[in-house]
Design a protein around this motif. Structure first.
Motif, PDB file in Angstrom:
ATOM      1  N   THR A   1       0.853  -1.181   0.000  1.00 42.30           N
ATOM      2  CA  THR A   1       0.000   0.000   0.000  1.00 42.30           C
ATOM      3  C   THR A   1       0.888   1.230   0.000  1.00 42.30           C
ATOM      4  O   THR A   1       1.615   1.484   0.960  1.00 42.30           O
ATOM      5  N   LEU A   2       0.842   1.961  -1.072  1.00 37.45           N
ATOM      6  CA  LEU A   2       1.663   3.149  -1.237  1.00 37.45           C
ATOM      7  C   LEU A   2       1.008   4.311  -0.496  1.00 37.45           C
ATOM      8  O   LEU A   2      -0.150   4.651  -0.760  1.00 37.45           O
ATOM      9  N   SER A   3       1.713   4.902   0.441  1.00 36.02           N
ATOM     10  CA  SER A   3       1.175   6.038   1.183  1.00 36.02           C
ATOM     11  C   SER A   3       1.173   7.281   0.296  1.00 36.02           C
ATOM     12  O   SER A   3       2.231   7.835  -0.018  1.00 36.02           O
ATOM     13  N   TRP A   4      -0.030   7.705  -0.108  1.00 32.31           N
ATOM     14  CA  TRP A   4      -0.136   8.933  -0.903  1.00 32.31           C
ATOM     15  C   TRP A   4       0.408  10.110  -0.106  1.00 32.31           C
ATOM     16  O   TRP A   4       1.105  10.978  -0.658  1.00 32.31           O
ATOM     17  N   ALA A   5       0.133  10.141   1.187  1.00 28.97           N
ATOM     18  CA  ALA A   5       0.589  11.252   2.025  1.00 28.97           C
ATOM     19  C   ALA A   5       2.106  11.357   2.037  1.00 28.97           C
ATOM     20  O   ALA A   5       2.667  12.459   1.989  1.00 28.97           O
ATOM     21  N   ALA A   6       2.788  10.213   2.112  1.00 30.70           N
ATOM     22  CA  ALA A   6       4.249  10.236   2.132  1.00 30.70           C
ATOM     23  C   ALA A   6       4.830  10.496   0.743  1.00 30.70           C
ATOM     24  O   ALA A   6       5.829  11.210   0.597  1.00 30.70           O
ATOM     25  N   ALA A   7       4.201   9.915  -0.278  1.00 32.74           N
ATOM     26  CA  ALA A   7       4.743  10.025  -1.632  1.00 32.74           C
ATOM     27  C   ALA A   7       4.486  11.384  -2.264  1.00 32.74           C
ATOM     28  O   ALA A   7       5.233  11.800  -3.154  1.00 32.74           O
ATOM     29  N   GLN A   8       3.446  12.069  -1.823  1.00 35.76           N
ATOM     30  CA  GLN A   8       3.115  13.374  -2.398  1.00 35.76           C
ATOM     31  C   GLN A   8       2.799  14.356  -1.257  1.00 35.76           C
ATOM     32  O   GLN A   8       1.643  14.725  -1.033  1.00 35.76           O
TER      33      GLN A   8
ATOM     34  N   ASP B   1       5.253 -11.676  -7.458  1.00 36.52           N
ATOM     35  CA  ASP B   1       4.548 -10.580  -8.126  1.00 36.52           C
ATOM     36  C   ASP B   1       4.254  -9.461  -7.136  1.00 36.52           C
ATOM     37  O   ASP B   1       3.987  -9.704  -5.951  1.00 36.52           O
ATOM     38  N   VAL B   2       4.272  -8.230  -7.632  1.00 38.98           N
ATOM     39  CA  VAL B   2       4.042  -7.057  -6.792  1.00 38.98           C
ATOM     40  C   VAL B   2       2.813  -6.303  -7.278  1.00 38.98           C
ATOM     41  O   VAL B   2       2.717  -5.921  -8.444  1.00 38.98           O
ATOM     42  N   TRP B   3       1.863  -6.142  -6.370  1.00 39.87           N
ATOM     43  CA  TRP B   3       0.683  -5.316  -6.609  1.00 39.87           C
ATOM     44  C   TRP B   3       0.788  -4.072  -5.737  1.00 39.87           C
ATOM     45  O   TRP B   3       1.222  -4.159  -4.580  1.00 39.87           O
ATOM     46  N   ILE B   4       0.385  -2.944  -6.282  1.00 37.91           N
ATOM     47  CA  ILE B   4       0.436  -1.694  -5.516  1.00 37.91           C
ATOM     48  C   ILE B   4      -0.967  -1.131  -5.352  1.00 37.91           C
ATOM     49  O   ILE B   4      -1.740  -1.042  -6.313  1.00 37.91           O
ATOM     50  N   CYS B   5      -1.279  -0.781  -4.100  1.00 40.40           N
ATOM     51  CA  CYS B   5      -2.543  -0.121  -3.766  1.00 40.40           C
ATOM     52  C   CYS B   5      -2.289   1.373  -3.641  1.00 40.40           C
ATOM     53  O   CYS B   5      -1.332   1.795  -2.985  1.00 40.40           O
ATOM     54  N   LEU B   6      -3.142   2.179  -4.268  1.00 37.63           N
ATOM     55  CA  LEU B   6      -2.902   3.620  -4.359  1.00 37.63           C
ATOM     56  C   LEU B   6      -3.692   4.451  -3.358  1.00 37.63           C
ATOM     57  O   LEU B   6      -3.397   5.628  -3.179  1.00 37.63           O
ATOM     58  N   LEU B   7      -4.711   3.877  -2.737  1.00 36.97           N
ATOM     59  CA  LEU B   7      -5.515   4.682  -1.817  1.00 36.97           C
ATOM     60  C   LEU B   7      -5.890   3.870  -0.587  1.00 36.97           C
ATOM     61  O   LEU B   7      -6.521   2.825  -0.680  1.00 36.97           O
ATOM     62  N   SER B   8      -5.480   4.377   0.550  1.00 37.59           N
ATOM     63  CA  SER B   8      -5.864   3.857   1.853  1.00 37.59           C
ATOM     64  C   SER B   8      -6.308   5.072   2.668  1.00 37.59           C
ATOM     65  O   SER B   8      -6.339   6.197   2.145  1.00 37.59           O
ATOM     66  N   PRO B   9      -6.658   4.904   3.939  1.00 36.47           N
ATOM     67  CA  PRO B   9      -7.067   6.089   4.708  1.00 36.47           C
ATOM     68  C   PRO B   9      -5.990   7.166   4.834  1.00 36.47           C
ATOM     69  O   PRO B   9      -6.294   8.316   5.176  1.00 36.47           O
ATOM     70  N   ASP B  10      -4.744   6.813   4.558  1.00 37.23           N
ATOM     71  CA  ASP B  10      -3.637   7.757   4.724  1.00 37.23           C
ATOM     72  C   ASP B  10      -3.511   8.667   3.500  1.00 37.23           C
ATOM     73  O   ASP B  10      -2.672   8.462   2.637  1.00 37.23           O
ATOM     74  N   VAL B  11      -4.377   9.714   3.432  1.00 37.23           N
ATOM     75  CA  VAL B  11      -4.335  10.657   2.306  1.00 37.23           C
ATOM     76  C   VAL B  11      -3.579  11.907   2.738  1.00 37.23           C
ATOM     77  O   VAL B  11      -3.472  12.202   3.936  1.00 37.23           O
ATOM     78  N   PRO B  12      -3.040  12.675   1.797  1.00 32.50           N
ATOM     79  CA  PRO B  12      -2.290  13.883   2.171  1.00 32.50           C
ATOM     80  C   PRO B  12      -3.159  14.887   2.921  1.00 32.50           C
ATOM     81  O   PRO B  12      -4.330  15.064   2.613  1.00 32.50           O
ATOM     82  N   ARG B  13      -2.550  15.562   3.887  1.00 31.78           N
ATOM     83  CA  ARG B  13      -3.296  16.562   4.648  1.00 31.78           C
ATOM     84  C   ARG B  13      -3.766  17.686   3.744  1.00 31.78           C
ATOM     85  O   ARG B  13      -4.867  18.202   3.905  1.00 31.78           O
TER      86      ARG B  13
ATOM     87  N   TRP C   1      -7.282  16.395  -8.317  1.00 32.21           N
ATOM     88  CA  TRP C   1      -6.028  15.889  -7.776  1.00 32.21           C
ATOM     89  C   TRP C   1      -5.888  14.378  -7.823  1.00 32.21           C
ATOM     90  O   TRP C   1      -4.769  13.854  -7.998  1.00 32.21           O
ATOM     91  N   TRP C   2      -6.958  13.621  -7.645  1.00 37.90           N
ATOM     92  CA  TRP C   2      -6.826  12.165  -7.657  1.00 37.90           C
ATOM     93  C   TRP C   2      -6.271  11.636  -8.979  1.00 37.90           C
ATOM     94  O   TRP C   2      -5.308  10.837  -8.970  1.00 37.90           O
ATOM     95  N   PRO C   3      -6.798  12.026 -10.147  1.00 32.75           N
ATOM     96  CA  PRO C   3      -6.217  11.501 -11.392  1.00 32.75           C
ATOM     97  C   PRO C   3      -4.743  11.867 -11.552  1.00 32.75           C
ATOM     98  O   PRO C   3      -3.964  11.074 -12.115  1.00 32.75           O
ATOM     99  N   ARG C   4      -4.346  13.028 -11.070  1.00 29.61           N
ATOM    100  CA  ARG C   4      -2.937  13.420 -11.168  1.00 29.61           C
ATOM    101  C   ARG C   4      -2.052  12.533 -10.293  1.00 29.61           C
ATOM    102  O   ARG C   4      -0.915  12.217 -10.663  1.00 29.61           O
ATOM    103  N   TRP C   5      -2.576  12.134  -9.145  1.00 29.91           N
ATOM    104  CA  TRP C   5      -1.832  11.206  -8.299  1.00 29.91           C
ATOM    105  C   TRP C   5      -1.713   9.836  -8.985  1.00 29.91           C
ATOM    106  O   TRP C   5      -0.633   9.230  -8.988  1.00 29.91           O
ATOM    107  N   VAL C   6      -2.785   9.352  -9.569  1.00 31.08           N
ATOM    108  CA  VAL C   6      -2.740   8.054 -10.250  1.00 31.08           C
ATOM    109  C   VAL C   6      -1.754   8.110 -11.420  1.00 31.08           C
ATOM    110  O   VAL C   6      -0.971   7.171 -11.641  1.00 31.08           O
TER     111      VAL C   6
END
Length: 298
Positions: free
Chosen positions: A32-39, A66-78, A95-100
């Protein structure tokens, strides 16, 4: 049926999780990729986070996992949540499509599959728990977000849902509670599965509408559930297959128990049920969220 686990919930434990995944010879892992940390700021991607995830993915894939990545969990950027987040359809639609797109560019060559949104019902519940009208708006926005992610990511790597489903008991002696339970059941099951099947968004209290490119917008129809020993997995998977689009099925399971031994017992029982069900249902993947319990099963 391929077996895997979620890893990297704690970034500092990622190296240990990778070693455990290799020791268990898992077929796949989900990060699970932390959107908050990555962006951390609008439109700015943290190169250190990207490099850490890419290095992990390359190491795992080099070990045949194999590696699967999840893009959205409760941890969204402030910054995203402070301006409305998914409670503001216009803001989310910007903003969501730009993050994807940023994630696709950064990791597309190093992943084997995508899970754009994990547990959408829980996300909507967290954002609008006590207001059915606002809750319905958030569900609608999340469905649009799913469609947008599908448009961006659809290609050689499969896209899977992870819908948080459970069996809802309808009370027979409390009209208000029964109405709330029926709404819960509708949103967990009918809303998402019909949307994915034929592109129709049906949310209690809102007019039905069609959304372009929503029908068929997954390659794997995945569900997420939790429980202890005795979970009726067959009922959940059967209902998913009946109501959703015709797709291979996948299961994510969070075992419950008082300690790791109890969780391992629940995991072993449910995994055994899943293997049994592959005889009659197209279950292709099983993922646990509890790597410690999986290690205990060895």
């Amino acid at each position: 049926m391929k077996v895997g686990a979620t890893i990297g919930a704690l970034p500092e434990a990622l190296a240990d999780d990778i070693e455990a995944a290799r020791e268990l010879a898992l077929d796949h892992v989900r990060i699970t990729l932390s959107w908050a940390a990555a962006q951390p700021r609008p439109g700015i991607v943290d190169g250190g986070v990207v490099e850490a995830i890419r290095s992990a993915a390359q190491l795992l894939r080099g070990s045949g996992i194999d590696v699967w990545i999840c893009l959205l969990s409760p941890d969204v950027p402030r910054w995203f949540e402070n301006d409305g987040g998914f409670t503001d359809a216009r803001h989310a639609g910007h903003w969501w499509p730009r993050w994807v797109e940023a994630a696709s560019t950064a990791f597309g060559d190093d992943v084997d599959g995508w899970i754009p949104i994990e547990a959408p019902f829980a996300i909507a519940e967290r954002l609008a728990p006590l207001d059915p009208r606002r809750h319905g708006e958030v569900v609608d926005t999340l469905l649009v977000a799913w469609r947008d992610a599908w448009r961006i990511l659809h290609g050689p790597s499969p896209i899977a849902t992870s819908l948080d489903v459970r069996t809802i008991a309808i009370p027979g002696d409390d009209v208000e509670a029964a109405e709330a339970a029926r709404r819960d059941d509708h949103l967990r099951w009918h809303t998402w599965l019909r949307a994915l099947r034929d592109g129709s968004i049906t949310i209690p209290g809102r007019a039905d509408r069609e959304l372009a490119d929503l029908a068929g917008s997954c390659d794997v129809l995945g569900i997420a559930t939790s429980g202890g020993a005795g979970l009726d997995l067959e009922a959940l998977v059967q209902r998913t297959a009946e109501q959703g689009p015709d797709r291979p099925l996948a299961i994510t399971f969070r075992p419950r128990g008082v300690d790791v031994d109890a969780r391992a017992e629940a995991l072993g029982e449910v995994m055994s049920d899943a293997r049994r069900l592959t005889a009659t249902l197209p279950i292709v993947g099983f993922t646990t969220t509890d790597l410690a319990a999986q290690l205990r099963l060895r």
